[in-house]
Structures are given as structure tokens and as C-alpha cells.
Design a protein around this motif. Structure first.
Motif, PDB file in Angstrom:
ATOM      1  N   ILE A 155       0.868  -1.180   0.000  1.00  0.00           N
ATOM      2  CA  ILE A 155       0.000   0.000   0.000  1.00  0.00           C
ATOM      3  C   ILE A 155       0.903   1.228   0.000  1.00  0.00           C
ATOM      4  O   ILE A 155       1.969   1.226   0.624  1.00  0.00           O
ATOM      5  CB  ILE A 155      -0.928   0.006   1.237  1.00  0.00           C
ATOM      6  CG1 ILE A 155      -1.920  -1.160   1.148  1.00  0.00           C
ATOM      7  CG2 ILE A 155      -1.676   1.324   1.371  1.00  0.00           C
ATOM      8  CD1 ILE A 155      -2.802  -1.329   2.365  1.00  0.00           C
ATOM      9  N   MET A 195      -2.184   5.690   2.411  1.00  0.00           N
ATOM     10  CA  MET A 195      -3.192   5.043   1.588  1.00  0.00           C
ATOM     11  C   MET A 195      -3.244   5.712   0.214  1.00  0.00           C
ATOM     12  O   MET A 195      -2.595   6.694  -0.072  1.00  0.00           O
ATOM     13  CB  MET A 195      -4.570   5.038   2.249  1.00  0.00           C
ATOM     14  CG  MET A 195      -4.571   4.614   3.715  1.00  0.00           C
ATOM     15  SD  MET A 195      -4.076   2.906   4.002  1.00  0.00           S
ATOM     16  CE  MET A 195      -5.535   2.041   3.473  1.00  0.00           C
ATOM     17  N   SER A 230      -5.799   0.388  -2.011  1.00  0.00           N
ATOM     18  CA  SER A 230      -5.603  -0.453  -0.831  1.00  0.00           C
ATOM     19  C   SER A 230      -5.615  -1.925  -1.219  1.00  0.00           C
ATOM     20  O   SER A 230      -4.565  -2.539  -1.397  1.00  0.00           O
ATOM     21  CB  SER A 230      -6.664  -0.142   0.226  1.00  0.00           C
ATOM     22  OG  SER A 230      -7.969  -0.159  -0.341  1.00  0.00           O
TER      23      SER A 230
END
Length: 568
Positions: A334, A378, A381
Motif C-alpha cells: 500500500i 493510503m 488499498s
């Protein structure tokens, strides 16, 4: 997990979010008026959820492709112009194929050697492309478009890797252009074709064929709706806030990019609002316009107009783009800034039992807050596992769990999966809660400080004795020590008494790691190395002006490191 975390997650749901996904799967949000209809749909969902909705009406610049035409030797080809390309009256010009360097078709750089192979220079590339339409491999690449325009190309045709033709963007300007940037909007059309069409055109270029192209575009300033929901925290830290955000506009129906993200934001807002008694810090949720056709114009407008609040009170931002897609069950990689590694990896481990490694966020997505010094985590994701993507013959794209439906007309309801959506709702809720509910946020600034030290050492090795970065290295090492003192042993959350000073220092730590220009500016949408202020080191020995640029960047870095130390 803490008891309150289990309580929050236990109250999370997907009913209203999935309803939004289904509605958006029938609601285009591409043209400005289509977007406004979508914003009204979302506002109703938020209001019916009992959330306090605030609406802004920014005027943002967009360039939306309407129709693109490409012909060669009497044959027409399906094609799409990149966002912010100029309108182009029909013209005919010779076609030249400049093969992309293998494996580098998604590198957002303007380095001729990196894009097209060792030995390629601006001079040799200009000799190939001047006065011609350039055919090359890859998805949209604004930095490549800018380079080819500067060298005299008349238009660009990007050969996408598979059967799909993908929408993309052409401008390196981040957000709506200011007066100083307006003249840097793209002056030539960049368009895309699929692999089959591209192969035919490569053969045509080999026989010195010409192509005829035209593009209809909708350019201008458009008032668009930007929605936010504020969830108040409790106690002395309530003025601090977490920004949770994603874009609401789409290409065509855009279910995986980004109706699912809009649904995750809605459901996380519902979850945190219902459990707001647990929040020490406030949470602000935002849905942006102008992501695709405005090059992050909505989030940039917000960064401009909320700059002082973001700089002084926003602890971190969490971007939500393309969650909840079918078969996307892998959370191993991520994107996020280094300080968020324990935060995100811990949440992934607790929820899914997987190990997660954060990758450095590129100059993409709605990371419009780097220059303000706001930590970010983020973007995408959940992903379809890499082995499965390889088995399916998928190539690298920017969302939809890795599916080549990204930025195409195939991004429809079947792309989404409700169970995966629920996983992503829980992940974003837990990450946001751990930032908002802890005595201090779970952010480890020892990690970016170590990266800054390593980068200064690398640059010093690159330039040798020609320049001396001893002062910057000494400051960065001293900062490592002072930041380390704000933590207790291996704990990733700083000591409570040191948090206010560390928070102030973090603005300069983030800027040192991720920005090149000033605090209220935006860097261009071009790939950046770590510590962009020293980015000229990548041109050392190749560009006569590299030394001057590097010295100026070193001066800015010196000031940021001094400021961080002063705060501590």
C-alpha cells in the motif's frame, strides 16, 4: 485491538455504501453537469445517513475529451484523447514510431534515456520527432507529453498494452493552473489506442505513412460541488483533525474508480460519527471534483483555500481510491509516507493477518498536501494478488484492484464486490480511528528522518568533492536524535509530552521528504526522487545547470531541517 476499536468495527455496515455504488453504476460523473448530478446523489445519501454535510462551490479548470479521431491510410482507429489535451482541428502529418524502453512505459519522467533507451538525448530525440506525430508504447504520461512537445512533436499516440483503450491525463500542472502556469497547459494532443491498433500503426510508421488526427475537447472553468463531513473530536486535541478523502468524478460510470471509494468514505463517516465519543481528534471527510479531467483540481483548491488550517491542525490525510473491487484480497503493498508504516501495517495485520509494506507515494493521486507538510497514507488499498494478475495476463494500471477495466467503459458494477468493499471499510475505519483516538497519533517520524539522512549521503556520494553537504547531513543526523527522543523504545506513537513539538516539526520533515517548491505551492505532476529539493542530483554530470539547482535545493533543505530542530 482495543475494545473501542472492536466496537467501532462492529458497528460498520455497507448497506448505504453499496446502494451508492449501485446508483453510481448508472450515473456518469465525467462531464461537469454529469458530475453535479452525481454530487446531488451523494449529498442525499449523506443527509439520509444523518451526517452533517457541508458544500463548497469551487471554480476549477478542467479539460474533458469529447471526441477524438485517428485515421491512417483510409482506416479509422478507436482512440481517446488524454484529459487537458488541447482541442485540435483535423490535420495530417508523418508518423514516427519511437519505441518505449522496455519496462519503463509507466515511468512519469521527462528523461529521454529513461523513457526511450540508453543513449537517447534531447538532441537525438528532437531529430526523430520534430514535425511528426509520435507513436510510442504505454499509458498516458504527462511528463513524456511535455518533453515531446518541447522537442517539436505535433501529437502523441500512446499504444496501451492490451485490448482496452484507457483514458488518462496530459498535463504536468497540479490542480487548476495559476497565471504563472497557464501557458504551460499542453499544446499538443496526446491520445491512446489499444495494442491491436498500435501494432498496425507501428507497421504503418515503418512504411513512412502519415496519420490524420482531430480532437474535440471541453475546456474551461467550471463551478463544481465539493462535499465534506466534519466529525468532532472531544477534549484538548479536538482542534487537530484527520482528513479522509477521495474523488467523486469518474471516467464514464467509474464504479471501481471511484464509486467504491465514495462508498467507503460514506460508510467510514457513518461509523466514526456514530462512535464519535471515542474521538480525541476530529475527522474531516471530503469528496473531490476535478480529479481526472482537472489533474486533482478539487483537492488542490481545498489545499489552497484551507491552507492555514491544514498546515496548523491536520495531523494526517488518508486517500481512498479504487477499493472494493472483485477478487482484491491482497493488502501486502500500500502506498504511504514512511511514518505511517506501523499504522497501516498494524491495521492490515490485525484485520487480515497479512504483512504490509508501504511504498513511497508517487506524484499522483490526490496527494495535494505535501508542500503543506501533511503526512499521508493510503491511496489504492486492496489488490488482486500479483500471481493472479500475472495468470490473467493483466498489465500495470492505476486502480480497480489491478484490473485493466481501470479508466475504461468496462468499469461497471461487475467490477465491484460487496465483501471486499466491507473489508476496505473496516481498514479505513481502523486506520482513521488509530489516528484520531490515540493519546498521540500512531506516526513514527524516526522512519522518514532515517530516509532523509540516507538520501543526503547518496547525493554526497554522487557529487563527490564538487559540493559539500556536510551541514545538511549534520542537521539531519541531529534531527534523528531529537526525533528519537520523542519516542519511548520501540513504541511507534510518540510520548504525549513531546507530541506538540513533534507535530510542529513534522511539517518540515514531510516537506523535506516530499516537496520541492514552497509551502503554498504545488510541485508538478512529475516523478520525484526522495528529498525532491536535491532532485537535481539525478542530472549531475548531464546538465550544466545541475550544480546551481542543487545548491538552491540544498539551501531550502537546510532551512527545513533547521526549522524542524528549532521546533523540537
Amino acid at each position: 485491538m482495543e475494545a473501542f476499536e472492536s466496537e467501532l468495527l462492529g458497528s460498520s455496515a455497507s448497506d448505504r455504501g453499496w446502494s451508492l455504488v449501485e446508483t453510481f453504476s448508472r450515473t456518469r460523473r465525467e462531464l461537469p453537469d454529469e458530475f453535479e448530478h452525481g454530487a446531488a446523489v451523494l449529498a442525499r445519501h449523506l443527509e439520509e445517513s444523518g451526517l452533517p454535510v457541508k458544500s463548497y462551490r469551487p471554480s476549477i479548470y478542467q479539460g474533458v475529451p469529447l471526441d477524438t479521431r485517428l485515421q491512417c491510410e483510409g482506416r479509422s482507429f478507436p482512440c481517446k484523447a488524454a484529459a487537458l489535451s488541447p482541442a485540435q482541428a483535423e490535420f495530417t502529418a508523418p508518423l514516427v514510431h519511437v519505441p518505449a524502453r522496455d519496462g519503463k512505459t509507466r515511468v512519469h519522467t521527462n528523461d529521454p534515456a529513461l523513457l526511450f533507451g540508453e543513449g537517447m538525448t534531447r538532441l537525438s530525440l528532437a531529430a526523430l520527432v520534430r514535425g511528426k506525430v509520435v507513436l510510442t508504447e504505454g499509458l498516458s504520461n504527462p511528463a513524456r507529453s511535455q518533453l515531446l512537445e518541447e522537442l517539436g512533436a505535433l501529437a502523441i499516440i500512446a499504444i496501451n498494452p492490451g485490448r482496452a483503450v484507457h483514458w488518462g491525463a496530459s498535463s504536468v500542472i497540479w490542480g487548476s493552473p495559476g497565471m504563472e502556469d497557464f501557458g504551460r497547459l499542453p499544446g499538443i494532443v496526446s491520445m491512446a489506442v489499444n495494442r491491436e491498433s498500435g501494432d498496425w500503426l507501428v507497421d504503418a510508421a515503418a512504411r513512412n505513412a502519415s496519420v490524420t488526427i482531430a480532437a474535440d475537447m471541453l475546456h474551461g472553468w467550471f463551478e463544481q460541488t465539493l462535499l465534506t463531513v466534519d466529525i468532532p473530536g472531544n477534549g484538548p486535541a479536538a482542534d487537530e483533525f484527520i482528513l479522509l478523502h477521495g474523488h467523486m468524478d469518474s471516467w464514464d460510470l467509474g464504479v471501481g474508480d471511484n464509486a467504491t471509494g465514495d462508498a467507503v468514505l460514506l460508510e467510514v463517516a457513518r461509523t466514526l460519527y456514530a462512535g464519535r465519543r471515542h474521538l480525541r481528534r476530529s475527522v474531516r471527510v471530503a469528496w473531490w471534483p476535478g480529479h481526472s479531467a482537472g489533474r486533482y483540481a478539487g483537492s488542490t483548491w481545498y489545499a489552497d483555500n484551507q491552507a492555514r488550517a491544514l498546515h496548523s491542525r491536520c495531523v494526517a490525510h488518508l486517500n481512498c481510491d479504487s477499493p472494493g473491487c472483485r477478487d482484491a484480497v491482497d493488502y501486502g503493498s500500500i502506498r504511504g509516507m514512511a511514518e505511517a508504516q506501523p499504522l497501516v501495517a498494524g491495521a492490515v495485520s490485525d484485520l487480515f493477518g497479512q504483512q504490509c509494506r508501504l511504498e513511497r507515494p508517487g506524484r499522483a493521486g490526490d496527494y495535494s498536501f505535501n508542500n503543506l507538510g501533511v503526512s499521508g497514507a493510503m491511496l489504492t488499498s486492496s489488490m488482486v494478488p500479483a500471481e493472479e494478475r500475472k495468470r490473467r495476463g493483466w498489465y500495470s494500471v492505476g486502480g480497480n484492484g489491478g484490473s485493466p477495466t481501470w479508466h475504461t467503459e468496462d468499469d461497471v458494477l461487475e467490477v465491484a464486490d460487496r465483501k471486499v468493499l466491507e473489508n476496505d471499510i473496516r481498514l479505513y475505519a481502523l486506520v482513521a480511528a488509530r489516528l484520531a483516538c490515540g493519546v498521540t497519533p500512531l506516526l513514527d517520524f524516526r522512519l522518514p528522518c532515517a530516509q532523509i539522512v540516507r538520501r543526503i549521503e547518496e547525493v554526497q556520494e554522487t557529487v563527490g568533492t564538487a559540493m559539500d553537504f556536510g551541514e545538511q547531513l549534520a542537521l539531519a543526523q541531529a534531527l534523528q536524535v531529537e526525533v528519537g527522543a520523542a519516542y519511548e523504545g520501540p513504541q511507534a506513537a510518540p510520548r504525549a509530552g513531546r507530541w506538540p513539538a513533534l507535530f510542529a516539526a513534522s511539517r518540515s520533515i514531510v516537506r523535506a521528504g516530499y516537496s520541492e517548491r514552497g509551502i503554498y505551492d504545488q510541485d508538478p505532476a512529475i516523478a520525484q526522487a526522495a528529498v525532491p529539493m536535491l532532485g537535481a542530483a539525478t542530472e549531475w554530470g548531464r546538465h550544466a545547470a545541475a550544480a546551481a539547482s542543487l545548491q538552491r535545493g540544498a539551501n531550502r533543505l537546510h532551512a527545513e531541517l533547521e526549522n524542524a530542530l528549532r521546533c523540537l
